[in-house]
Design a protein around this motif. Structure first.
Motif, PDB file in Angstrom:
ATOM      1  N   ARG B  27       0.820  -1.242   0.000  1.00  0.00           N
ATOM      2  CA  ARG B  27       0.000   0.000   0.000  1.00  0.00           C
ATOM      3  C   ARG B  27       0.840   1.272   0.000  1.00  0.00           C
ATOM      4  O   ARG B  27       0.307   2.358  -0.204  1.00  0.00           O
ATOM      5  CB  ARG B  27      -0.891   0.023   1.233  1.00  0.00           C
ATOM      6  N   ARG B  28       2.136   1.111   0.256  1.00  0.00           N
ATOM      7  CA  ARG B  28       2.958   2.323   0.399  1.00  0.00           C
ATOM      8  C   ARG B  28       3.065   3.137  -0.892  1.00  0.00           C
ATOM      9  O   ARG B  28       3.039   4.373  -0.841  1.00  0.00           O
ATOM     10  CB  ARG B  28       4.364   1.950   0.910  1.00  0.00           C
ATOM     11  N   ALA B  32       2.210   6.955  -0.896  1.00  0.00           N
ATOM     12  CA  ALA B  32       3.296   7.880  -1.237  1.00  0.00           C
ATOM     13  C   ALA B  32       2.874   8.802  -2.378  1.00  0.00           C
ATOM     14  O   ALA B  32       3.136  10.007  -2.355  1.00  0.00           O
ATOM     15  CB  ALA B  32       4.560   7.110  -1.625  1.00  0.00           C
ATOM     16  N   GLY B  33       2.184   8.239  -3.360  1.00  0.00           N
ATOM     17  CA  GLY B  33       1.717   9.047  -4.490  1.00  0.00           C
ATOM     18  C   GLY B  33       0.740  10.121  -4.043  1.00  0.00           C
ATOM     19  O   GLY B  33       0.831  11.280  -4.457  1.00  0.00           O
ATOM     20  N   LEU B  40       3.233  18.612  -2.759  1.00  0.00           N
ATOM     21  CA  LEU B  40       3.672  19.471  -3.861  1.00  0.00           C
ATOM     22  C   LEU B  40       2.639  20.549  -4.160  1.00  0.00           C
ATOM     23  O   LEU B  40       2.986  21.667  -4.566  1.00  0.00           O
ATOM     24  CB  LEU B  40       3.942  18.634  -5.114  1.00  0.00           C
ATOM     25  N   ARG B  41       1.377  20.232  -3.920  1.00  0.00           N
ATOM     26  CA  ARG B  41       0.331  21.248  -4.134  1.00  0.00           C
ATOM     27  C   ARG B  41       0.403  22.317  -3.042  1.00  0.00           C
ATOM     28  O   ARG B  41       0.291  23.506  -3.304  1.00  0.00           O
ATOM     29  CB  ARG B  41      -1.039  20.590  -4.126  1.00  0.00           C
ATOM     30  N   LEU B  42       0.640  21.885  -1.819  1.00  0.00           N
ATOM     31  CA  LEU B  42       0.646  22.835  -0.692  1.00  0.00           C
ATOM     32  C   LEU B  42       1.947  23.615  -0.590  1.00  0.00           C
ATOM     33  O   LEU B  42       1.961  24.757  -0.136  1.00  0.00           O
ATOM     34  CB  LEU B  42       0.404  22.089   0.632  1.00  0.00           C
ATOM     35  N   SER B  43       3.047  22.983  -0.970  1.00  0.00           N
ATOM     36  CA  SER B  43       4.343  23.652  -0.812  1.00  0.00           C
ATOM     37  C   SER B  43       4.866  24.104  -2.172  1.00  0.00           C
ATOM     38  O   SER B  43       5.584  23.367  -2.850  1.00  0.00           O
ATOM     39  CB  SER B  43       5.357  22.717  -0.146  1.00  0.00           C
ATOM     40  N   ILE B  77      10.646   9.704  -2.960  1.00  0.00           N
ATOM     41  CA  ILE B  77      11.208  10.150  -1.675  1.00  0.00           C
ATOM     42  C   ILE B  77      10.308   9.683  -0.528  1.00  0.00           C
ATOM     43  O   ILE B  77      10.765   9.118   0.467  1.00  0.00           O
ATOM     44  CB  ILE B  77      11.316  11.691  -1.614  1.00  0.00           C
ATOM     45  N   ILE B  78       9.011   9.920  -0.693  1.00  0.00           N
ATOM     46  CA  ILE B  78       8.083   9.594   0.396  1.00  0.00           C
ATOM     47  C   ILE B  78       8.000   8.083   0.583  1.00  0.00           C
ATOM     48  O   ILE B  78       8.000   7.587   1.719  1.00  0.00           O
ATOM     49  CB  ILE B  78       6.702  10.202   0.129  1.00  0.00           C
TER      50      ILE B  78
END
Lengths: 82, 280
Positions: B27-28, B32-33, B40-43, B77-78
């Motif tokens: 499930r990772r 992660a996706g 990426l949307r928030l930062s 990365i995540i």
């Protein structure tokens, strides 16, 4: 005393500070921002050159470089061991 | 911040860590996706930095290709971070050059240099599996106790990077026979290098460790296949110890960065483009 004076000169050159800044009770590793790993390795090289000692297999740790007193003692012992 | 609030924050962080560590491996990637898209949307800063780095390094990519690659990289990365929480259980294939294998089998201390691709502790883990004496330089928050320490669970030694004298500790570890891994692809003030056509600065730690411990220098990196399988590649980089002078450190580090470029260009969607690498 002579070891300490010479050590102060070497540290002064490497860390771009006056030699007078390095007294017997001066803290070094962890206390001086410029004293990073590169400076530390340069110091080891200079100690070997200037005191004519081989520190490759010498027993030192972070505490050795924590202050002038410890470092002077370490160099003195290294000289005597030779 | 008051002590009780500090303690509460640490407890919450540890709970979150334990929860994330329980997420099944299958499930990772999905999680992660999702997290990559949200972050990426928030930062915008992280997103723009990664896109700008890609524009600099791979100018022929279209804007859409860069955005896709940033998302792939950040997802990697995540997922890598999630996988690090279960380091001891990770499966991987290790591809080791014959000469590198001989160095590792010698029982002597070694320095291994690596870069941040996908799960960034793959290399210390691979080395632990091959030699049983792997050590890395890292920072773990204080709230992580030994029971939840992923390095300890995987048998990997580590030196806390934020302590004074960390480098001396690493040096002593190599002298005592450890195989020490250092990540060398981030910005540091030590050495001027060329990296993807631009001047920047880099750490000389790996070169210095080889020099002062008197060991060869190996290069290793981890990647993930399209099928999601981790692979680690290990090769010799310097057969003789690096010479003990600044010129040698500079030459070796610059050659290393040439090799880093080749590896990143082979797997561009797996490197950490969101680092402030060129300090722009």
């Amino acid at each position: 005393m002579e070891v300490q004076q010479r050590l102060a000169e070497i540290l002064g050159e490497i860390l771009a500070r006056p030699a007078q800044d390095f007294q017997a009770d001066t803290l070094l590793l962890g206390a001086i921002a410029e004293f990073d790993s590169m400076a530390l390795m340069m110091l080891i090289t200079e100690l070997e050159l200037r005191f004519d000692v081989d520190l490759q297999d010498a027993d030192f740790d972070a505490e050795t470089f924590s202050d002038m007193a410890n470092l002077s003692e370490f160099i003195q012992k290294s000289i005597e061991y030779v | 911040m008051s002590r009780p609030r500090h303690k509460l924050r640490h407890r919450l962080a540890l709970c979150l860590m334990k929860y994330l560590a329980r997420i099944p491996a299958a499930r990772r990637p999905l999680l992660a996706g999702m997290l990559a898209r949200i972050i990426l949307r928030l930062s915008s800063r992280t997103r723009k930095r990664a896109i700008n780095n890609l524009a600099l390094a791979l100018p022929l990519l279209s804007d859409q290709q860069r955005r896709t690659m940033v998302r792939q990289s950040y997802t990697g990365i995540i997922q890598g971070l999630l996988d690090c929480l279960n380091l001891a259980e990770l499966e991987m294939d290790i591809h080791c050059d014959e000469q590198a294998a001989q160095y590792l089998a010698s029982g002597k201390g070694l320095c291994v240099v690596t870069l941040h691709t996908c799960c960034y502790e793959l290399v210390p883990l691979a080395l632990q599996r091959l030699t049983g004496r792997s050590t890395t330089l890292s920072h773990l928050p204080k709230f992580i106790d030994p029971k939840h320490n992923p390095y300890q669970k995987a048998g990997i030694g580590y030196v806390e990077k934020k302590q004074p004298g960390a480098f001396v500790k690493l040096l002593n570890q190599v002298k005592q026979g450890a195989v020490v891994t250092l990540h060398a692809d981030l910005y540091a003030e030590d050495i001027n290098v060329h990296f993807f056509g631009r001047e920047t600065r880099a750490p000389a730690g790996a070169a210095m460790l080889s020099a002062f411990a008197g060991t060869p220098l190996l290069l290793a990196w981890g990647v993930k296949t399209k099928e999601g399988r981790y692979q680690v590649f290990i090769e010799p980089f310097m057969h003789q110890p690096v010479e003990r002078n600044k010129t040698a450190f500079e030459l070796v580090t610059r050659k290393l960065y040439e090799r880093f470029e080749q590896i990143i260009l082979s797997y561009p969607e797996q490197w950490y483009w969101s680092f402030n690498r060129w300090r722009t």
